[in-house]
Design an enzyme around this catalytic site. Structure first.
Site, PDB file in Angstrom:
ATOM      1  N   TYR A  25     -62.999 -48.408 -42.708  1.00  0.00           N
ATOM      2  CA  TYR A  25     -63.387 -49.527 -43.915  1.00  0.00           C
ATOM      3  C   TYR A  25     -64.805 -49.822 -43.524  1.00  0.00           C
ATOM      4  CZ  TYR A  25     -63.086 -53.335 -47.134  1.00  0.00           C
ATOM      5  OH  TYR A  25     -63.461 -54.228 -48.112  1.00  0.00           O
TER       6      TYR A  25
ATOM      7  N   GLU B 210     -58.223 -58.018 -53.272  1.00  0.00           N
ATOM      8  CA  GLU B 210     -58.610 -59.096 -52.939  1.00  0.00           C
ATOM      9  C   GLU B 210     -57.825 -60.275 -53.139  1.00  0.00           C
ATOM     10  OE1 GLU B 210     -60.759 -59.751 -50.444  1.00  0.00           O
ATOM     11  OE2 GLU B 210     -61.778 -57.762 -50.499  1.00  0.00           O
TER      12      GLU B 210
ATOM     13  N   TRP C  93     -56.767 -59.060 -44.044  1.00  0.00           N
ATOM     14  CA  TRP C  93     -57.261 -57.878 -45.007  1.00  0.00           C
ATOM     15  C   TRP C  93     -56.777 -56.700 -44.343  1.00  0.00           C
ATOM     16  CZ3 TRP C  93     -58.316 -56.060 -49.256  1.00  0.00           C
ATOM     17  CH2 TRP C  93     -58.801 -54.871 -49.455  1.00  0.00           C
TER      18      TRP C  93
END
Length: 218
Positions: free
Chosen positions: A33, A55, A63
């Site tokens: 990522y 989100e 996350w």
């Protein structure tokens, strides 16, 4: 390797990866990522909608957890085809609430369906999601130096607040200023890789070469 060099990197919020690159200190936690997505420009409407939704699910959660479940989210939400998600019914909500591979939060699931409907409206208004979101990109002079202190303390920005307000005005949900700022980072509207991170330079090059999608003529 000089121990003082490594200490200096750590103090700057950076790390030396196994393959000898200088990157943000969190890179080892989510290398794919960090290296391949975060801060890189996104203009494709479906991927952009996905990031808005994820989100929203990220709010109040890790996350890393959301990212690790992304494949399952894509399966559950028809690869974030917002035209398809906008047609979800109460039966789909119950299906999703029974799906233990995603985050089973009814409010966030309903928000995703709502935002899919709002996304269709926004495409009709602006021509594409990409065109609408990219108009909130800050000017270079509006961006600070991204050092460790900034990275640790910046939770939102004036531009993210404007984006949040504009989305809420159009009926979007789970898009507060903090979420909007994280979204701007994820979409590459801003580049918050720490100064000195190799990926910061790569993201800047991608942003410099990007053709911004134009707003629909009125």
């Amino acid at each position: 390797m000089d121990e003082h060099y490594l200490i200096d990197l750590n103090a700057a919020g950076l790390t030396l990866t196994d393959d000898g690159r200088v990157c943000c200190a969190w890179q080892p936690l989510m290398p794919d990522y960090h290296d391949g997505e975060w801060g890189r420009p996104v203009t494709d409407d479906r991927r952009l909608f996905e990031k808005v939704c994820l989100e929203g699910f990220h709010s109040g959660m890790s996350w890393q957890l959301i990212y690790n479940k992304r494949h399952h989210f894509r399966q559950a939400f028809h690869d974030f085809d917002f035209h398809a998600v906008a047609q979800f019914t109460e039966a789909d909500v119950e299906r999703l609430m029974a799906d233990n591979t995603i985050v089973r939060n009814r409010a966030k699931i309903l928000s995703t369906i709502n935002n899919a409907k709002r996304a269709i409206e926004l495409v009709n208004e602006a021509g594409s999601l990409g065109a609408w979101f990219w108009q909130f990109e800050p000017l270079p002079e509006e961006r600070p130096t991204i050092d460790l202190e900034y990275w640790q303390n910046a939770k939102t920005s004036p531009e993210a607040t404007r984006l949040s307000k504009a989305l809420k005005k159009r009926g979007w949900t789970w898009v507060g200023p903090v979420t909007a700022y994280a979204l701007m980072q994820a979409l590459g509207l801003i580049n918050d890789h720490i100064e000195g991170c190799q990926c910061r330079e790569e993201c800047e090059e991608a942003r410099n070469n990007l053709i911004r999608p134009p707003l629909k003529a009125r």
